[in-house]
Design a protein around this motif. Structure first.
Motif, PDB file in Angstrom:
ATOM      1  N   GLU A  42       0.832  -1.209   0.000  1.00  0.00           N
ATOM      2  CA  GLU A  42       0.000   0.000   0.000  1.00  0.00           C
ATOM      3  C   GLU A  42       0.866   1.259   0.000  1.00  0.00           C
ATOM      4  OE1 GLU A  42      -3.204   0.190  -0.762  1.00  0.00           O
ATOM      5  OE2 GLU A  42      -2.843  -1.941  -1.089  1.00  0.00           O
ATOM      6  N   HIS A  43       1.982   1.220   0.706  1.00  0.00           N
ATOM      7  CA  HIS A  43       2.947   2.328   0.670  1.00  0.00           C
ATOM      8  C   HIS A  43       3.442   2.537  -0.766  1.00  0.00           C
ATOM      9  CE1 HIS A  43       6.835   4.390   1.099  1.00  0.00           C
ATOM     10  NE2 HIS A  43       7.369   3.347   0.504  1.00  0.00           N
ATOM     11  N   GLN A  44       3.814   1.453  -1.431  1.00  0.00           N
ATOM     12  CA  GLN A  44       4.309   1.557  -2.805  1.00  0.00           C
ATOM     13  C   GLN A  44       3.229   2.110  -3.734  1.00  0.00           C
ATOM     14  OE1 GLN A  44       5.497  -2.499  -3.400  1.00  0.00           O
ATOM     15  NE2 GLN A  44       7.486  -2.205  -2.400  1.00  0.00           N
ATOM     16  N   ARG A  45       1.999   1.636  -3.577  1.00  0.00           N
ATOM     17  CA  ARG A  45       0.892   2.125  -4.398  1.00  0.00           C
ATOM     18  C   ARG A  45       0.716   3.638  -4.187  1.00  0.00           C
ATOM     19  NH1 ARG A  45      -2.320  -1.336  -6.071  1.00  0.00           N
ATOM     20  NH2 ARG A  45      -2.241  -2.654  -4.194  1.00  0.00           N
ATOM     21  N   ARG A  46       0.790   4.063  -2.948  1.00  0.00           N
ATOM     22  CA  ARG A  46       0.616   5.478  -2.628  1.00  0.00           C
ATOM     23  C   ARG A  46       1.744   6.326  -3.208  1.00  0.00           C
ATOM     24  NH1 ARG A  46       1.421   9.100   1.777  1.00  0.00           N
ATOM     25  NH2 ARG A  46      -0.411  10.438   2.065  1.00  0.00           N
ATOM     26  N   ILE A  84       3.454  12.632   4.021  1.00  0.00           N
ATOM     27  CA  ILE A  84       4.155  11.408   4.400  1.00  0.00           C
ATOM     28  C   ILE A  84       3.708  10.903   5.767  1.00  0.00           C
ATOM     29  CG2 ILE A  84       6.249  12.341   5.480  1.00  0.00           C
ATOM     30  CD1 ILE A  84       5.954   9.456   2.905  1.00  0.00           C
ATOM     31  N   ALA A  85       3.195  11.768   6.619  1.00  0.00           N
ATOM     32  CA  ALA A  85       2.689  11.325   7.924  1.00  0.00           C
ATOM     33  C   ALA A  85       1.519  10.366   7.764  1.00  0.00           C
ATOM     34  CB  ALA A  85       2.289  12.527   8.771  1.00  0.00           C
ATOM     35  N   ASP A  86       0.817  10.456   6.641  1.00  0.00           N
ATOM     36  CA  ASP A  86      -0.335   9.592   6.383  1.00  0.00           C
ATOM     37  C   ASP A  86       0.039   8.335   5.600  1.00  0.00           C
ATOM     38  OD1 ASP A  86      -3.083   9.137   6.760  1.00  0.00           O
ATOM     39  OD2 ASP A  86      -3.511   9.795   4.715  1.00  0.00           O
ATOM     40  N   ASP A  87       1.323   8.113   5.359  1.00  0.00           N
ATOM     41  CA  ASP A  87       1.781   6.943   4.619  1.00  0.00           C
ATOM     42  C   ASP A  87       1.566   5.681   5.459  1.00  0.00           C
ATOM     43  OD1 ASP A  87       3.662   5.938   2.275  1.00  0.00           O
ATOM     44  OD2 ASP A  87       4.310   4.968   4.130  1.00  0.00           O
ATOM     45  N   PRO A  88       1.107   4.591   4.835  1.00  0.00           N
ATOM     46  CA  PRO A  88       0.861   3.358   5.585  1.00  0.00           C
ATOM     47  C   PRO A  88       2.079   2.834   6.359  1.00  0.00           C
ATOM     48  CG  PRO A  88      -0.098   3.193   3.394  1.00  0.00           C
ATOM     49  CD  PRO A  88       0.698   4.455   3.431  1.00  0.00           C
ATOM     50  N   CYS A  89       3.263   2.862   5.764  1.00  0.00           N
ATOM     51  CA  CYS A  89       4.457   2.376   6.453  1.00  0.00           C
ATOM     52  C   CYS A  89       4.887   3.303   7.587  1.00  0.00           C
ATOM     53  CB  CYS A  89       5.605   2.182   5.468  1.00  0.00           C
ATOM     54  SG  CYS A  89       5.495   0.654   4.517  1.00  0.00           S
ATOM     55  N   VAL A  90       4.696   4.587   7.417  1.00  0.00           N
ATOM     56  CA  VAL A  90       5.041   5.545   8.478  1.00  0.00           C
ATOM     57  C   VAL A  90       4.064   5.378   9.641  1.00  0.00           C
ATOM     58  CG1 VAL A  90       5.217   7.998   9.065  1.00  0.00           C
ATOM     59  CG2 VAL A  90       6.181   7.146   6.905  1.00  0.00           C
ATOM     60  N   ARG A  91       2.777   5.279   9.332  1.00  0.00           N
ATOM     61  CA  ARG A  91       1.781   5.088  10.394  1.00  0.00           C
ATOM     62  C   ARG A  91       2.017   3.789  11.162  1.00  0.00           C
ATOM     63  NH1 ARG A  91      -2.347   5.970   6.446  1.00  0.00           N
ATOM     64  NH2 ARG A  91      -3.022   3.878   7.006  1.00  0.00           N
ATOM     65  N   ALA A  92       2.474   2.753  10.462  1.00  0.00           N
ATOM     66  CA  ALA A  92       2.718   1.457  11.095  1.00  0.00           C
ATOM     67  C   ALA A  92       4.096   1.366  11.754  1.00  0.00           C
ATOM     68  CB  ALA A  92       2.575   0.338  10.061  1.00  0.00           C
ATOM     69  N   SER A  97      10.290   9.114   8.644  1.00  0.00           N
ATOM     70  CA  SER A  97      10.507  10.064   7.554  1.00  0.00           C
ATOM     71  C   SER A  97      11.230  11.308   8.034  1.00  0.00           C
ATOM     72  CB  SER A  97       9.165  10.462   6.935  1.00  0.00           C
ATOM     73  OG  SER A  97       8.383  11.164   7.882  1.00  0.00           O
ATOM     74  N   GLU A  98      11.982  11.889   7.126  1.00  0.00           N
ATOM     75  CA  GLU A  98      12.626  13.190   7.313  1.00  0.00           C
ATOM     76  C   GLU A  98      12.359  13.985   6.049  1.00  0.00           C
ATOM     77  OE1 GLU A  98      16.830  12.703   8.120  1.00  0.00           O
ATOM     78  OE2 GLU A  98      16.425  10.768   9.065  1.00  0.00           O
ATOM     79  N   VAL A  99      12.073  15.273   6.210  1.00  0.00           N
ATOM     80  CA  VAL A  99      11.832  16.142   5.064  1.00  0.00           C
ATOM     81  C   VAL A  99      12.724  17.373   5.209  1.00  0.00           C
ATOM     82  CG1 VAL A  99      10.147  17.552   3.830  1.00  0.00           C
ATOM     83  CG2 VAL A  99       9.448  15.339   4.783  1.00  0.00           C
ATOM     84  N   TYR A 100      13.387  17.732   4.126  1.00  0.00           N
ATOM     85  CA  TYR A 100      14.288  18.885   4.110  1.00  0.00           C
ATOM     86  C   TYR A 100      13.958  19.782   2.917  1.00  0.00           C
ATOM     87  CZ  TYR A 100      17.014  15.911   7.200  1.00  0.00           C
ATOM     88  OH  TYR A 100      17.410  15.099   8.235  1.00  0.00           O
ATOM     89  N   PRO A 101      14.007  21.101   3.107  1.00  0.00           N
ATOM     90  CA  PRO A 101      13.870  21.987   1.944  1.00  0.00           C
ATOM     91  C   PRO A 101      15.127  21.854   1.086  1.00  0.00           C
ATOM     92  CG  PRO A 101      14.359  23.268   3.922  1.00  0.00           C
ATOM     93  CD  PRO A 101      14.210  21.833   4.352  1.00  0.00           C
TER      94      PRO A 101
END
Length: 112
Positions: A42-46, A84-92, A97-101
């Motif tokens: 599901e993560h990959q699909r997303r 990304i906070a709503d990603d299935p793998c992150v939620r599980a 995740s890390e996000v940078y400008p």
């Protein structure tokens, strides 16, 4: 490095820089939990859907035991974090995740 680049060429390129967000995904402590394969699918699909929608410009799964993947996202960092906070793998807790400008240059691409 065989190509000589002038200061003017660097300055011209810098003027074209556009803002993006760099997403880094690292494997988390629950990577091997029950049902992990279905969650990862599901993560990959997303992620592929976000790429198809133009939210992800470059998608790069990483073949490593610590790093899961990286992506260049076309949205501001705060929006990228929300997505990304709503990603299935992150939620599980299978991934963190890390996000940078970051900046990118129009026309850059991966070789075909």
């Amino acid at each position: 490095m065989g190509t000589t680049v002038t200061d003017e060429q660097i300055q011209d390129l810098v003027k074209t820089a556009q803002p993006f967000s760099l997403l880094i995904l690292r494997w988390g402590p629950r990577r091997a939990q029950d049902g992990a394969d279905a969650i990862e699918l599901e993560h990959q699909r997303r992620m592929v859907s976000l790429r198809a929608d133009g939210v992800i410009a470059v998608l790069c799964p990483i073949l490593d035991d610590a790093m899961a993947g990286t992506a260049i996202m076309t949205v501001p960092p705060d929006r990228a974090r929300e997505i990304i906070a709503d990603d299935p793998c992150v939620r599980a807790e299978m991934m963190h995740s890390e996000v940078y400008p970051c900046l990118g240059f129009p026309g850059d691409s991966l070789p075909g």
